[in-house]
Design an enzyme around this catalytic site. Structure first.
Site, PDB file in Angstrom:
ATOM      1  N   ALA A   1       0.825  -1.215   0.000  1.00 15.65           N
ATOM      2  CA  ALA A   1       0.000   0.000   0.000  1.00 15.65           C
ATOM      3  C   ALA A   1       0.864   1.271   0.000  1.00 15.65           C
ATOM      4  O   ALA A   1       1.939   1.280   0.597  1.00 15.65           O
ATOM      5  CB  ALA A   1      -0.891  -0.012   1.231  1.00 15.65           C
TER       6      ALA A   1
ATOM      7  N   LYS B   1      16.204  -1.084   4.636  1.00 16.00           N
ATOM      8  CA  LYS B   1      16.215   0.266   5.231  1.00 16.00           C
ATOM      9  C   LYS B   1      17.370   0.287   6.232  1.00 16.00           C
ATOM     10  O   LYS B   1      17.317  -0.421   7.247  1.00 16.00           O
ATOM     11  CB  LYS B   1      14.889   0.561   5.955  1.00 16.00           C
ATOM     12  CG  LYS B   1      13.638   0.050   5.223  1.00 16.00           C
ATOM     13  CD  LYS B   1      13.028   1.073   4.299  1.00 16.00           C
ATOM     14  CE  LYS B   1      11.818   0.462   3.581  1.00 16.00           C
ATOM     15  NZ  LYS B   1      11.428   1.144   2.376  1.00 16.00           N
TER      16      LYS B   1
HETATM   17  N1  SAM Z   1       5.807   0.062  -2.120  1.00 12.40           N
HETATM   18  C1  SAM Z   1       4.670   0.855  -1.680  1.00 12.40           C
HETATM   19  C2  SAM Z   1       4.235   1.741  -2.837  1.00 12.40           C
HETATM   20  O1  SAM Z   1       4.937   1.767  -3.835  1.00 12.40           O
HETATM   21  O2  SAM Z   1       3.189   2.401  -2.727  1.00 12.40           O
HETATM   22  C3  SAM Z   1       4.990   1.661  -0.438  1.00 12.40           C
HETATM   23  C4  SAM Z   1       5.204   0.802   0.758  1.00 12.40           C
HETATM   24  S1  SAM Z   1       5.337   1.665   2.259  1.00 12.40           S
HETATM   25  C5  SAM Z   1       6.955   2.292   2.220  1.00 12.40           C
HETATM   26  C6  SAM Z   1       5.459   0.381   3.416  1.00 12.40           C
HETATM   27  C7  SAM Z   1       4.199  -0.432   3.582  1.00 12.40           C
HETATM   28  O3  SAM Z   1       4.533  -1.607   4.282  1.00 12.40           O
HETATM   29  C8  SAM Z   1       3.096   0.252   4.397  1.00 12.40           C
HETATM   30  O4  SAM Z   1       1.927   0.378   3.625  1.00 12.40           O
HETATM   31  C9  SAM Z   1       2.862  -0.690   5.590  1.00 12.40           C
HETATM   32  O5  SAM Z   1       1.474  -0.823   5.909  1.00 12.40           O
HETATM   33  C10 SAM Z   1       3.413  -1.988   5.056  1.00 12.40           C
HETATM   34  N2  SAM Z   1       3.855  -2.939   6.079  1.00 12.40           N
HETATM   35  C11 SAM Z   1       4.761  -2.755   7.077  1.00 12.40           C
HETATM   36  N3  SAM Z   1       4.859  -3.896   7.801  1.00 12.40           N
HETATM   37  C12 SAM Z   1       4.033  -4.803   7.229  1.00 12.40           C
HETATM   38  C13 SAM Z   1       3.704  -6.155   7.506  1.00 12.40           C
HETATM   39  N4  SAM Z   1       4.279  -6.811   8.522  1.00 12.40           N
HETATM   40  N5  SAM Z   1       2.819  -6.778   6.714  1.00 12.40           N
HETATM   41  C14 SAM Z   1       2.228  -6.131   5.663  1.00 12.40           C
HETATM   42  N6  SAM Z   1       2.508  -4.848   5.357  1.00 12.40           N
HETATM   43  C15 SAM Z   1       3.390  -4.200   6.127  1.00 12.40           C
END
Ligand code: SAM
Length: 325
Positions: free
Chosen positions: A192, A276
């Protein structure tokens, strides 16, 4: 890295690092491979820095270039990616055509189709210039290694540019065409709002987008997208996929372990993922993550390709490509 003696120097904020070899044959410098340099945007083999008088920069510059063997495929003017460097663009616009005209008259430019080295003129300011060469297949093709990518207005986030840059930086055009094709299946962990998913769908892949957060825009009812509100650290598809991509904000060692596990178990054939990095000891952290990946894939008896870069669109992170050999 290639076993040569030399000394590196850099000043904080200057925007480039120089490495001076001691008694090194310049040909051996080509053993240094750009695709193995994680934090470098561009790789140039530079000659001595020239000090050029304001009243006539062209003559001494041409004299110095005359000492460089070879013809050049083209000529680019560059400066460090700093505010002072950016301020040189007007000067470049005025001066570059004059230099190209003189090099053409001196027959120093090769046929555009020939794989001759590219001549770079790297200006520290208007008086100081490093002439340098770069070689085909061992450089970034983007000037200063900075991709000029247009943000697709339908994509849900700017991160979409990060995946495009990763695909073109971590693979050659041929390799990308062979590895990523319409009709393949991919999983996007931490998808997301959907910038990476959008890129994959745009290339015709079917994507399982895993994230508790919502996807945005046209992805919400795209038939190529299945959105699962699940934990990306635990999710595994029932059937193996061609690609797993991952942009979750998590400890880098955890991501390294997760993605290596996907390949070791045969859940995916290839991956693009971000690590990261912490504020300090970044290089050590990269090595720790690579050792984790090596250990897991070695135990699974897999030989693999691993490439990594800090992309222009990356901030405190690097982006990696991992694939079974
Ligand atoms: N790649 C995405 C885009 O292009 O729009 C952006 C991703 S954003 C940097 C990081 C995402 O990782 C967030 O939406 C967060 O909800 C999700 N996230 C973090 N930990 C997670 C987990 N354990 N399981 C699923 N999603 C996770």
């Amino acid at each position: 890295m290639i076993g040569l003696d030399g000394e590196a120097s850099a000043e904080e904020g200057q925007g480039f690092v120089s490495w001076q070899g001691q008694g090194v044959n310049p040909r051996r410098m080509q053993e240094l491979r750009f695709d193995q340099l994680i934090f470098a945007r561009q790789l140039l083999q530079a000659y001595d820095c020239l000090t050029l008088p304001e009243q006539d920069r062209l003559s001494p510059l041409l004299a110095a270039i005359a000492e460089i063997p070879d013809k050049f495929s083209d000529v680019v003017f560059e400066g460090p990616d700093t505010n002072d460097g950016k301020a040189l663009s007007g000067f470049f616009k005025r001066f570059q055509p004059k230099l190209i005209e003189s090099l053409q008259a001196a027959k120093r430019l090769a046929e555009p189709s020939k794989a001759a080295p590219r001549l770079h003129l790297f200006w520290l300011d208007k008086q100081h210039c490093l002439p340098a060469l770069s070689y085909l297949h061992n450089r970034s093709e983007w000037p200063m290694g900075i991709p000029r990518l247009k943000m697709p207005h339908e994509a849900p986030s700017r991160s979409t540019l990060k995946l495009v840059e990763a695909l073109h930086t971590l693979m050659s055009d041929n390799e990308l065409r062979e590895r990523m094709r319409a009709g393949q299946r991919a999983v996007d962990l931490g998808a997301a709002p959907g910038g990476w998913t959008w890129q994959l769908v745009n290339r015709g892949l079917k994507v399982i987008a895993v994230d508790n957060g919502p996807l945005k825009g046209s992805l919400v009812d795209d038939p190529l997208v299945q959105h699962l509100r699940e934990d990306g650290l635990r999710y595994r598809p029932r059937k193996a996929v061609d690609w797993v991509v991952c942009d979750m904000v998590e400890k880098p060692s955890r991501i390294a372990q997760l993605i290596a596990g996907w390949l070791a178990d045969g859940a995916a054939r290839q991956a693009i993922f971000n690590l990261k990095l912490p504020m300090k000891k970044r290089y050590d952290e990269v090595h720790r993550c690579f050792a984790i990946i090596d250990d897991i894939l070695d135990r699974a008896g897999l030989s693999y390709i691993l490439r990594a870069k800090q992309l222009y669109h990356d901030r405190e992170e690097i982006t990696c490509f991992l694939a079974k050999k």
